[in-house]
Scaffold this motif. Structure first.
Motif, PDB file in Angstrom:
ATOM      1  N   LYS A 122      52.491 100.113  60.006  1.00 41.91           N
ATOM      2  CA  LYS A 122      51.133  99.969  59.475  1.00 41.91           C
ATOM      3  C   LYS A 122      51.117  99.045  58.256  1.00 41.91           C
ATOM      4  CE  LYS A 122      49.154 104.191  61.327  1.00 41.91           C
ATOM      5  NZ  LYS A 122      48.512 105.476  61.039  1.00 41.91           N
ATOM      6  N   TYR A 123      52.119  99.175  57.376  1.00 40.17           N
ATOM      7  CA  TYR A 123      52.189  98.271  56.228  1.00 40.17           C
ATOM      8  C   TYR A 123      52.382  96.827  56.685  1.00 40.17           C
ATOM      9  CZ  TYR A 123      52.462 102.037  52.812  1.00 40.17           C
ATOM     10  OH  TYR A 123      52.188 103.117  52.028  1.00 40.17           O
ATOM     11  N   MET A 124      53.142  96.637  57.730  1.00 36.89           N
ATOM     12  CA  MET A 124      53.415  95.283  58.221  1.00 36.89           C
ATOM     13  C   MET A 124      52.209  94.656  58.917  1.00 36.89           C
ATOM     14  SD  MET A 124      56.245  94.396  57.072  1.00 36.89           S
ATOM     15  CE  MET A 124      56.244  92.826  57.902  1.00 36.89           C
ATOM     16  N   MET A 125      51.221  95.458  59.288  1.00 33.08           N
ATOM     17  CA  MET A 125      50.023  94.914  59.946  1.00 33.08           C
ATOM     18  C   MET A 125      49.363  93.843  59.074  1.00 33.08           C
ATOM     19  SD  MET A 125      49.698  96.281  62.904  1.00 33.08           S
ATOM     20  CE  MET A 125      48.014  95.955  63.364  1.00 33.08           C
ATOM     21  N   PHE A 126      49.393  94.050  57.767  1.00 31.28           N
ATOM     22  CA  PHE A 126      48.788  93.097  56.839  1.00 31.28           C
ATOM     23  C   PHE A 126      49.433  91.721  56.986  1.00 31.28           C
ATOM     24  CE2 PHE A 126      48.378  91.124  52.643  1.00 31.28           C
ATOM     25  CZ  PHE A 126      47.025  91.244  52.442  1.00 31.28           C
ATOM     26  N   ALA A 127      50.758  91.693  57.006  1.00 31.17           N
ATOM     27  CA  ALA A 127      51.487  90.419  57.112  1.00 31.17           C
ATOM     28  C   ALA A 127      51.495  89.895  58.538  1.00 31.17           C
ATOM     29  CB  ALA A 127      52.912  90.586  56.608  1.00 31.17           C
ATOM     30  N   MET A 128      51.487  90.799  59.518  1.00 35.48           N
ATOM     31  CA  MET A 128      51.551  90.356  60.919  1.00 35.48           C
ATOM     32  C   MET A 128      50.366  89.489  61.298  1.00 35.48           C
ATOM     33  SD  MET A 128      53.181  93.178  63.432  1.00 35.48           S
ATOM     34  CE  MET A 128      53.074  94.727  62.589  1.00 35.48           C
ATOM     35  N   GLN A 129      49.175  89.870  60.869  1.00 39.17           N
ATOM     36  CA  GLN A 129      47.997  89.061  61.207  1.00 39.17           C
ATOM     37  C   GLN A 129      48.188  87.624  60.734  1.00 39.17           C
ATOM     38  OE1 GLN A 129      45.020  91.551  59.200  1.00 39.17           O
ATOM     39  NE2 GLN A 129      43.939  91.555  61.148  1.00 39.17           N
ATOM     40  N   LYS A 130      48.592  87.485  59.491  1.00 36.88           N
ATOM     41  CA  LYS A 130      48.790  86.155  58.906  1.00 36.88           C
ATOM     42  C   LYS A 130      49.926  85.419  59.606  1.00 36.88           C
ATOM     43  CE  LYS A 130      51.022  86.312  55.085  1.00 36.88           C
ATOM     44  NZ  LYS A 130      52.387  85.877  55.092  1.00 36.88           N
ATOM     45  N   ASN A 131      51.049  86.083  59.765  1.00 35.88           N
ATOM     46  CA  ASN A 131      52.220  85.419  60.344  1.00 35.88           C
ATOM     47  C   ASN A 131      52.009  85.029  61.798  1.00 35.88           C
ATOM     48  OD1 ASN A 131      53.448  85.703  57.889  1.00 35.88           O
ATOM     49  ND2 ASN A 131      54.620  87.511  58.471  1.00 35.88           N
TER      50      ASN A 131
END
Length: 140
Positions: A122-131
């Motif tokens: 869930k924390y990685m969702m923030f970066a995943m969208q961008k990446n």
């Protein structure tokens, strides 16, 4: 809950609309002057202060004076500085002051992940969208 800022200097501040007649204009899928991976449909400046329902401080910390001192005085190459500045002093601030909303807080991944793995996902969702957008730009 709309998460729009309702008090203070930025109360009810709207987000600009991109120039849709300019094919090179970068904008959100909703046409706002936001990052192209930003899926926030609100026309207002919003703040969630959480990521998929979780508080950012469980994993990240607010940048310290030491972080900034190190970035100012302890780097000898531009390459190393750029890589580190985008993480510790920069990235977490987005999570703390903006966060990430949507229905990701309702995901139940417990059949596949441990509780810790689910939180980290869930924390990685923030970066995943961008990446993901940066690796394979989608038309917005």
């Amino acid at each position: 809950v709309t998460h729009r800022i309702s008090t203070g200097r930025f109360a009810n501040q709207t987000v600009g609309v991109a120039n849709m007649s300019d094919p090179s204009a970068i904008h959100s899928p909703y046409g706002y002057a936001r990052a192209p991976w930003n899926l926030n449909p609100s026309s207002y400046v919003t703040r969630y202060h959480k990521v998929c329902g979780l508080s950012p401080d469980a994993v990240y910390s607010w940048p310290t004076c030491t972080n900034h001192f190190d970035l100012t005085f302890n780097y000898t190459t531009w390459y190393d500085w750029v890589w580190d500045v985008s993480y510790t002093p920069h990235g977490p601030v987005h999570l703390f002051i903006g966060g990430m909303g949507g229905s990701c807080n309702q995901m139940d991944l417990s059949p596949w992940l441990t509780e810790h793995e689910e939180k980290m996902f869930k924390y990685m969702m923030f970066a995943m969208q961008k990446n993901l957008w940066r690796r394979t730009p989608l038309s917005s």
